[in-house]
Scaffold this active site. Structure first.
Site, short mmCIF file in Angstrom:
data_model
loop_
_atom_site.label_atom_id
_atom_site.label_comp_id
_atom_site.label_asym_id
_atom_site.label_seq_id
_atom_site.Cartn_x
_atom_site.Cartn_y
_atom_site.Cartn_z
N GLU A 14 39.21 22.71 -79.77
CA GLU A 14 39.34 23.50 -78.54
C GLU A 14 37.96 23.88 -78.00
O GLU A 14 37.04 24.20 -78.76
CB GLU A 14 40.14 24.77 -78.80
CG GLU A 14 41.62 24.56 -78.96
CD GLU A 14 42.37 25.87 -79.09
OE1 GLU A 14 41.73 26.94 -78.96
OE2 GLU A 14 43.59 25.83 -79.32
N THR A 25 34.20 -2.52 -66.25
CA THR A 25 33.90 -3.53 -67.28
C THR A 25 32.85 -4.52 -66.81
O THR A 25 32.39 -5.34 -67.60
CB THR A 25 35.16 -4.31 -67.65
OG1 THR A 25 35.62 -5.05 -66.51
CG2 THR A 25 36.27 -3.37 -68.12
N ASP A 65 29.89 -2.15 -54.40
CA ASP A 65 31.15 -1.56 -54.88
C ASP A 65 30.92 -0.09 -55.20
O ASP A 65 29.78 0.37 -55.28
CB ASP A 65 31.65 -2.30 -56.12
CG ASP A 65 33.17 -2.27 -56.23
OD1 ASP A 65 33.82 -1.49 -55.50
OD2 ASP A 65 33.72 -3.03 -57.06
N ASP A 123 39.26 23.02 -84.47
CA ASP A 123 40.36 22.13 -84.08
C ASP A 123 40.07 21.36 -82.80
O ASP A 123 40.92 20.64 -82.29
CB ASP A 123 41.67 22.91 -83.94
CG ASP A 123 41.62 23.94 -82.82
OD1 ASP A 123 40.53 24.14 -82.24
OD2 ASP A 123 42.67 24.53 -82.51
N LYS A 156 39.37 -12.35 -54.82
CA LYS A 156 39.74 -12.45 -56.23
C LYS A 156 41.19 -12.07 -56.45
O LYS A 156 41.79 -11.35 -55.66
CB LYS A 156 38.84 -11.56 -57.09
CG LYS A 156 39.21 -10.08 -57.11
CD LYS A 156 38.40 -9.36 -58.18
CE LYS A 156 38.97 -8.00 -58.51
NZ LYS A 156 38.84 -6.99 -57.50
N ARG A 175 43.52 -10.26 -59.31
CA ARG A 175 43.50 -9.46 -60.54
C ARG A 175 44.78 -9.73 -61.33
O ARG A 175 45.88 -9.44 -60.87
CB ARG A 175 43.38 -7.98 -60.21
CG ARG A 175 43.24 -7.09 -61.44
CD ARG A 175 43.14 -5.63 -61.06
NE ARG A 175 41.93 -5.34 -60.33
CZ ARG A 175 40.75 -5.10 -60.89
NH1 ARG A 175 40.63 -5.13 -62.21
NH2 ARG A 175 39.70 -4.83 -60.15
N HIS A 224 36.78 6.82 -55.27
CA HIS A 224 37.37 5.49 -55.29
C HIS A 224 38.38 5.31 -54.17
O HIS A 224 38.52 4.22 -53.62
CB HIS A 224 38.03 5.23 -56.64
CG HIS A 224 38.54 3.84 -56.81
ND1 HIS A 224 37.70 2.74 -56.90
CD2 HIS A 224 39.80 3.35 -56.90
CE1 HIS A 224 38.42 1.64 -57.03
NE2 HIS A 224 39.70 1.98 -57.04
#
EC number: 2.7.6.1
Length: 309
Positions: free
Chosen positions: A39, A223, A218, A37, A192, A194, A130
């Site tokens: 798990e 993406t 960065d 299943d 920029k 967003r 981050h």
């Protein structure tokens, strides 16, 4: 001394292997299986009683599976009487959900911190969170390493004729300025706007890039939209070349296509996440030796301060 063991989950076993090789010890054995299943079932295949253990497992995609596997392995080691359990998480998933950015949304980074501690982790070793304030979500030691140490040496080795550092957005200025200061270089900013999640629109450049070899900095490449559009704008403003440095190669969606077909001359990333495929434009630098040295120092109760310079 008690001795220590290195375990790795299934997210990035090559990274764990590099660490073990650097330390001159074999990877310890654990079996990761799944029931019909889905798990996850884990069995530690050797004694860890009284030992300091380090589990190497980035919580990259599939994020939920890798996170759950890490939590279960921590629990298994705790119930096997390990003396300390150090979660080595090269890429810390859910770090972008570090605050309430809209009404009725969770702070998932805090939830993950709580889960790791509740499972039994006694220390976390990660890289380029981050949001640095995530360290404050924990009540255990957190070592947040800087990938800039490895990137700095790589940039120096390229001997670029006219280098300059660039931040791909306003939010990354502090990170880019720190890197620029390390190399003694000037800084420009890509401003920029967003429009929505994972879709970025580059607006303008703050600073002069005419005839410059621009180095975009960065913490993660998702993406690759931000970096691809930034490269286009920088070259339209006269940049000679554009190199992007990003610690975590998340590379979701059409990231590879944007890198390969876009204006970027090179994308340099760390191996905190295994790549799905190779590209002539993508250069991978190993940060495993840095993690291994931190592990060695933590075990021997030595200072890790010099590794943050």
């Amino acid at each position: 001394m008690r001795g220590y063991k290195i375990f790795t989950g299934s997210a990035h076993p090559e990274f764990g292997g590099e660490i073990a090789k650097y330390l001159g010890i074999p990877l310890s054995s654990a079996t990761v299986n799944r029931f019909s299943d889905g798990e996850i079932n884990i069995q530690i295949s050797e004694s860890v009683r009284g030992r300091d253990v380090f589990i190497v497992q980035p919580t990259c995609a599939p994020t939920n599976d890798n996170l759950m596997e890490l939590l279960i392995m921590i629990d298994a080691l705790k119930r096997s009487s390990a003396s300390s359990i150090n979660a080595v998480i090269p890429y810390f998933g859910y770090a972008r959900q570090d605050r309430k950015a809209a009404p009725r949304v969770p702070i998932t980074a805090k939830l993950v911190a709580d889960l790791l501690q509740r499972a039994g982790a006694t220390r976390v070793i990660t890289m380029d969170l981050h949001a640095g304030q995530i360290q404050g979500f924990f009540d255990i030691p957190v070592d947040n390493l800087y990938g800039s140490i490895v990137f700095r040496d790589y940039v120096k080795s390229k001997h670029l004729p006219n280098p300059i550092i660039a931040s791909p957005d306003i939010g990354g200025v502090a990170r880019a300025r720190y890197f620029a200061d390390q190399l003694g270089l000037d800084l420009v900013i890509v401003d920029k706007k967003r429009e929505k999640a994972n879709v970025s629109e580059v607006m303008n450049i703050i600073g002069d890039v005419q005839g410059k070899d621009v180095i975009l900095v960065d913490d993660m490449i998702d993406t690759a939209g931000t970096m691809a559009k930034a490269a286009e704008v920088l070259k339209s403003k006269g940049a000679t070349s554009v190199i992007a440095l990003g610690t975590h190669p998340v590379f979701s969606g059409s990231a590879y296509e944007k890198i390969e077909k876009g204006a970027l001359d090179e994308m340099v990333v760390a191996n905190t996440i295994p790549l799905k495929k190779e590209s002539s434009k993508i250069k991978v630098l190993s940060v495993a030796p840095l993690f291994a040295e931190v592990i060695r120092r933590v075990y021997h109760n030595e200072s890790v301060n010099s590794l943050f310079v």
